[in-house]
Scaffold this motif. Structure first.
Motif, PDB file in Angstrom:
ATOM      1  N   ALA A  70       0.850  -1.203   0.000  1.00  0.00           N
ATOM      2  CA  ALA A  70       0.000   0.000   0.000  1.00  0.00           C
ATOM      3  C   ALA A  70       0.883   1.249   0.000  1.00  0.00           C
ATOM      4  N   ALA A  71       1.940   1.214   0.821  1.00  0.00           N
ATOM      5  CA  ALA A  71       2.854   2.359   0.882  1.00  0.00           C
ATOM      6  C   ALA A  71       3.523   2.587  -0.469  1.00  0.00           C
ATOM      7  N   ARG A  72       3.979   1.496  -1.095  1.00  0.00           N
ATOM      8  CA  ARG A  72       4.646   1.621  -2.398  1.00  0.00           C
ATOM      9  C   ARG A  72       3.692   2.196  -3.449  1.00  0.00           C
ATOM     10  N   LYS A  73       2.464   1.693  -3.447  1.00  0.00           N
ATOM     11  CA  LYS A  73       1.498   2.181  -4.447  1.00  0.00           C
ATOM     12  C   LYS A  73       1.204   3.668  -4.229  1.00  0.00           C
ATOM     13  N   LEU A  74       1.069   4.037  -2.971  1.00  0.00           N
ATOM     14  CA  LEU A  74       0.787   5.449  -2.701  1.00  0.00           C
ATOM     15  C   LEU A  74       1.944   6.317  -3.187  1.00  0.00           C
ATOM     16  N   ARG A  75       3.158   5.871  -2.931  1.00  0.00           N
ATOM     17  CA  ARG A  75       4.310   6.674  -3.363  1.00  0.00           C
ATOM     18  C   ARG A  75       4.314   6.811  -4.891  1.00  0.00           C
ATOM     19  N   THR A  76       3.949   5.743  -5.586  1.00  0.00           N
ATOM     20  CA  THR A  76       3.905   5.783  -7.053  1.00  0.00           C
ATOM     21  C   THR A  76       2.891   6.824  -7.538  1.00  0.00           C
ATOM     22  N   HIS A  77       1.797   6.982  -6.783  1.00  0.00           N
ATOM     23  CA  HIS A  77       0.732   7.895  -7.221  1.00  0.00           C
ATOM     24  C   HIS A  77       0.721   9.184  -6.398  1.00  0.00           C
ATOM     25  N   ALA A  78       1.843   9.476  -5.758  1.00  0.00           N
ATOM     26  CA  ALA A  78       1.853  10.596  -4.806  1.00  0.00           C
ATOM     27  C   ALA A  78       1.442  11.918  -5.459  1.00  0.00           C
ATOM     28  N   ASP A  79       1.912  12.185  -6.668  1.00  0.00           N
ATOM     29  CA  ASP A  79       1.621  13.483  -7.288  1.00  0.00           C
ATOM     30  C   ASP A  79       0.111  13.689  -7.451  1.00  0.00           C
ATOM     31  N   GLU A  80      -0.540  12.647  -7.929  1.00  0.00           N
ATOM     32  CA  GLU A  80      -1.991  12.764  -8.137  1.00  0.00           C
ATOM     33  C   GLU A  80      -2.725  12.970  -6.805  1.00  0.00           C
ATOM     34  N   ILE A  81      -2.319  12.209  -5.799  1.00  0.00           N
ATOM     35  CA  ILE A  81      -2.993  12.314  -4.502  1.00  0.00           C
ATOM     36  C   ILE A  81      -2.733  13.693  -3.872  1.00  0.00           C
ATOM     37  N   VAL A  82      -1.508  14.181  -4.000  1.00  0.00           N
ATOM     38  CA  VAL A  82      -1.176  15.499  -3.437  1.00  0.00           C
ATOM     39  C   VAL A  82      -2.052  16.572  -4.085  1.00  0.00           C
ATOM     40  N   ARG A  83      -2.205  16.476  -5.365  1.00  0.00           N
ATOM     41  CA  ARG A  83      -2.999  17.479  -6.084  1.00  0.00           C
ATOM     42  C   ARG A  83      -4.468  17.448  -5.626  1.00  0.00           C
ATOM     43  N   LEU A  84      -4.992  16.241  -5.521  1.00  0.00           N
ATOM     44  CA  LEU A  84      -6.389  16.085  -5.115  1.00  0.00           C
ATOM     45  C   LEU A  84      -6.604  16.597  -3.684  1.00  0.00           C
ATOM     46  N   LEU A  85      -5.677  16.228  -2.814  1.00  0.00           N
ATOM     47  CA  LEU A  85      -5.758  16.689  -1.419  1.00  0.00           C
ATOM     48  C   LEU A  85      -5.726  18.208  -1.355  1.00  0.00           C
ATOM     49  N   THR A  86      -4.843  18.797  -2.159  1.00  0.00           N
ATOM     50  CA  THR A  86      -4.691  20.253  -2.128  1.00  0.00           C
ATOM     51  C   THR A  86      -5.985  20.920  -2.586  1.00  0.00           C
TER      52      THR A  86
END
Ligand code: NAD
Length: 487
Positions: A70-86
């Motif tokens: 789960a941690a690895r997958k999140l890191r792979t998609h970090a940019d998208e998640i950061v943008r959505l969170l922002t």
């Protein structure tokens, strides 16, 4: 239209109704999510309960591998998640990058503990005996999350809950469900069906049915003290386990030896991070009398130089507040202080330059005292009330004069003052010089009205386990202390 995540499948909410999610920087609707109901809760709890019967027996090393994945997958998609969170939460991108990195680290940290954490062996009272303490999962954990760190505070519950062998039903905050849903899609899909479930909706319609559901023995909640108190009352009916991380009113003491310029920068970060919407945000500042005027004037200058704007823009230091109701609370606290004699040295209003968005200017208040709401009730906004103290005894008394006890900061290099501070202040986290820094191994949580639990560290697992003592005797002959007495 988004769906909820139940039993490993994406499904529509039972009512068919939806709720809008707003961009706090523009006030525009970003998306609609299902407005969950008690029926959805019942489906999710059933799925989680079924999954629990398998998940609890999955060996620690296998649980750990899934959590690392789960941690690895999140890191792979970090940019998208950061943008959505922002977009949904509002704070600036660097703060969300840090949040996502922390979520990755939290899953990795608890994966490490999942491998080996099980209990302990006791020295027996007799040669024929064997005693050990087992740490066992409780079952379905409700993980109810606030808006200010949507993924971090989810991870601080979900990761230890899974590591301990529980399954979870996650309820994100109304304002910030999008990143959680996306994370479930991107990074949780390899867990067995039903181990992680996510239901969107309101506190009353999803949160509360989760709290009272008879098959949910554990409620892990981060949020306001008022809601935490309500949950504690509801949970008491069935003696449910509660893990409550609640509000704060953190103090920051500048000791007489501190450098004024660097103290200004430290306080500014501690008070304005996430526009002050941090449970451990500095909400009260105490400075020695001789330093008060220089510190306050410097503070006002400094915050006026910070750039207010949408979190998504790289030039932004301070973003909007997440919801207009939180900004109204800040306005009420500032008005109360001014009405009782406080002076506004900077801010104190919505910025004229930003017509849309829930902005409020970083605000410096002086002439404040403990009769004012801004010194007693959690403001949860970008305010910096500054009060002078006569000596360190008074500073510590002022810090402890609060219903809350989440965190406290002292800026000093005087070891005697530092020792007094960490020994005498009643708060769950003490920072000397370096405010608001977390540590995976360092338990985080509050005393007094700030809660009853700890997250992170091995202590972060404690809420998620039952303790069982096994007393095993290898000698099956009758004991001489059994009946008849005097044998
Ligand atoms: P909130 O209490 O309004 O809501 C938190 C969550 O609880 C949301 O998901 C909400 O929908 C849900 N909820 C609301 N009513 C409910 C009910 N009756 N039953 C079950 N669930 C219910 O808090 P918020 O405004 O989202 O967050 C801000 C608060 O969180 C602040 O007080 C802050 O200090 C606190 N907080 C504490 C910590 C900590 O670790 N101590 C960390 C972050 C935030």
């Amino acid at each position: 239209m988004k769906q909820i995540y139940v039993g490993g499948r994406w499904v529509d909410g039972n009512s068919g109704e939806t709720m809008p999610v707003f961009d706090p920087a523009t006030e525009e609707i970003l998306a609609h999510v299902p407005r969950g109901t008690a029926t959805d809760v019942a489906r999710a709890v059933e799925a989680a309960n079924t999954a629990f019967e398998e998940w609890r027996w999955v060996p620690g090393v296998e649980k750990a591998e899934m959590m690392h994945e789960a941690a690895r997958k999140l890191r792979t998609h970090a940019d998208e998640i950061v943008r959505l969170l922002t977009l949904e939460q509002g704070k600036p991108i660097p703060e969300h990058e840090e949040e996502v990195e922390w979520v990755v680290g939290t899953f990795d940290y608890y994966a490490g503990l999942a491998r080996t954490y099980r209990g302990r062996l006791l020295a027996p009272a007799d040669r024929s005996q064997f005693n050990f303490v087992m740490k066992e999962p409780l079952g379905v954990a409700a993980c109810i999350v606030p808006f200010n760190y949507p993924l971090l505070l989810m991870a601080w519950k979900v990761a230890p809950a899974l590591a301990a062998g529980n399954t979870v039903v996650v309820k994100p905050a109304e304002q910030t469900p999008l990143a959680t849903l996306r994370l479930a899609e991107l990074a949780f899909d390899h867990f067995p069906a039903g181990v992680i479930n996510v239901i969107t909706g309101t506190g009353a319609e999803v949160g509360e049915p989760l709290v009272v559901h008879p098959d949910v023995p554990l409620i892990a909640f981060t949020g306001s003290t008022a809601v935490g108190q309500r949950i504690a009352r509801l949970a008491a009916d069935r003696m449910k386990r509660t893990h409550l991380e609640l509000g704060g009113k953190d103090a920051f003491v500048i000791a007489p030896d501190a450098d004024v310029e660097s103290a200004i920068e430290a306080v500014s970060y501690a008070a304005l991070l996430n526009a002050g919407q941090v449970c451990t945000a500095t909400e009260r500042v105490y400075v020695p009398q001789f330093m008060h005027d220089a510190f306050s004037a410097g503070m006002a200058d400094y915050v006026q130089g910070l750039r207010l704007g949408p979190g998504i823009e790289s030039t932004t230091d301070v973003g909007p507040m997440a919801d207009p109701k939180y900004r109204s609370k800040v306005e009420t606290h500032v008005a109360d202080a001014v009405g009782k004699g406080a002076r506004v040295l900077a801010g104190g209003k919505r910025p004229k330059s930003l017509e849309r968005g829930y902005y409020y200017e970083p605000t410096v208040l002086v002439n404040v005292n403990h009769e004012m709401t801004c010194m007693r009730v959690e403001t949860f906004g970008p305010t910096i009330p500054i009060m002078a103290y006569r000596d360190f005894d008074e500073a510590i008394a002022l810090v402890n004069d609060s219903d809350f006890g989440l965190g406290a900061v002292c800026r000093t290099n005087d070891a005697r003052l530092a020792k007094r501070f960490f020994e005498e202040v009643r708060a769950g986290t003490i920072w000397i010089n370096d405010p608001l820094t977390d540590h995976y191994g360092g338990p985080f949580g509050g005393m007094k009205m700030s809660g009853n639990a700890r997250e992170l560290g091995e202590e972060g697992l404690e809420s998620f386990v039952e303790t069982k003592h096994v007393h095993w005797d290898f000698d099956d002959t009758p004991k001489d202390f059994w009946y008849p007495y005097g044998r």
